[in-house]
Motif scaffolding. Structure first.
Motif, short mmCIF file in Angstrom:
data_model
loop_
_atom_site.label_atom_id
_atom_site.label_comp_id
_atom_site.label_asym_id
_atom_site.label_seq_id
_atom_site.Cartn_x
_atom_site.Cartn_y
_atom_site.Cartn_z
N LEU A 36 8.25 12.16 21.00
CA LEU A 36 8.34 12.79 22.32
C LEU A 36 7.41 12.13 23.32
O LEU A 36 7.78 11.89 24.48
N GLU A 37 6.19 11.82 22.89
CA GLU A 37 5.25 11.15 23.78
C GLU A 37 5.76 9.76 24.17
O GLU A 37 5.62 9.33 25.31
N HIS A 38 6.35 9.06 23.21
CA HIS A 38 6.88 7.73 23.48
C HIS A 38 8.00 7.78 24.52
O HIS A 38 8.03 6.98 25.46
N VAL A 39 8.91 8.74 24.38
CA VAL A 39 10.00 8.88 25.35
C VAL A 39 9.43 9.23 26.72
O VAL A 39 9.88 8.68 27.74
N ALA A 40 8.45 10.13 26.77
CA ALA A 40 7.84 10.51 28.04
C ALA A 40 7.18 9.31 28.71
O ALA A 40 7.29 9.13 29.92
N GLU A 41 6.50 8.47 27.93
CA GLU A 41 5.89 7.26 28.49
C GLU A 41 6.95 6.26 28.94
O GLU A 41 6.83 5.66 30.01
N THR A 42 7.99 6.10 28.14
CA THR A 42 9.05 5.15 28.47
C THR A 42 9.78 5.55 29.75
O THR A 42 10.09 4.71 30.59
N LEU A 43 10.05 6.84 29.89
CA LEU A 43 10.79 7.31 31.06
C LEU A 43 9.89 7.62 32.25
O LEU A 43 10.37 7.96 33.33
N GLY A 44 8.57 7.50 32.06
CA GLY A 44 7.63 7.60 33.17
C GLY A 44 7.21 9.00 33.58
O GLY A 44 6.73 9.19 34.69
N PHE A 45 7.36 9.99 32.71
CA PHE A 45 6.91 11.33 33.10
C PHE A 45 5.80 11.87 32.21
O PHE A 45 5.50 13.06 32.22
N ALA A 46 5.14 10.99 31.47
CA ALA A 46 4.06 11.43 30.57
C ALA A 46 2.88 12.02 31.34
O ALA A 46 2.22 12.95 30.86
N ASP A 47 2.62 11.52 32.55
CA ASP A 47 1.49 12.01 33.33
C ASP A 47 1.73 13.40 33.92
O ASP A 47 0.79 14.05 34.38
#
Length: 101
Positions: A36-47
């Motif tokens: 989940l964290e990887h997808v959030a970072e990849t799609l740019g909404f982890a922050d």
């Protein structure tokens, strides 16, 4: 001829192996982000992630609050996780068996 494993052996050895893995092998778990964290970072909404309900819990972030050693902290959290999961499984199985009777 294949030798069968008794239910008693399975019930005693299975959880012991799970506890050992949770206590010891968890130290070598990957430090990379989970899926989940990887997808959030990849799609740019982890922050955009905020605080969540379990941030202040004793076992937040795969560790144990108040334990300084990373190895011991992760091991204790793993052991508690295995015990809670096992207890929940036992409770569900007891309910299913009762309902069937």
């Amino acid at each position: 001829m294949k030798q069968r494993v008794s239910t008693r052996t399975l019930v005693l050895v299975g959880p012991a192996i799970c506890l050992l893995l949770a206590a010891v092998v968890s130290f070598w778990a990957s430090g990379h982000p989970d899926g989940l964290e990887h997808v959030a970072e990849t799609l740019g909404f982890a922050d955009s992630a905020g605080e969540h309900g379990s941030d202040g819990s004793p076992f937040a972030d795969y560790g144990t609050k108040g334990v300084d050693s990373g190895f011991v902290s992760g091991g204790v959290a793993g052991i508690v996780g295995v015990l809670l999961t096992g207890a929940l499984m036992w409770l569900v199985l007891r309910l299913v068996v009762r309902r069937r009777d």
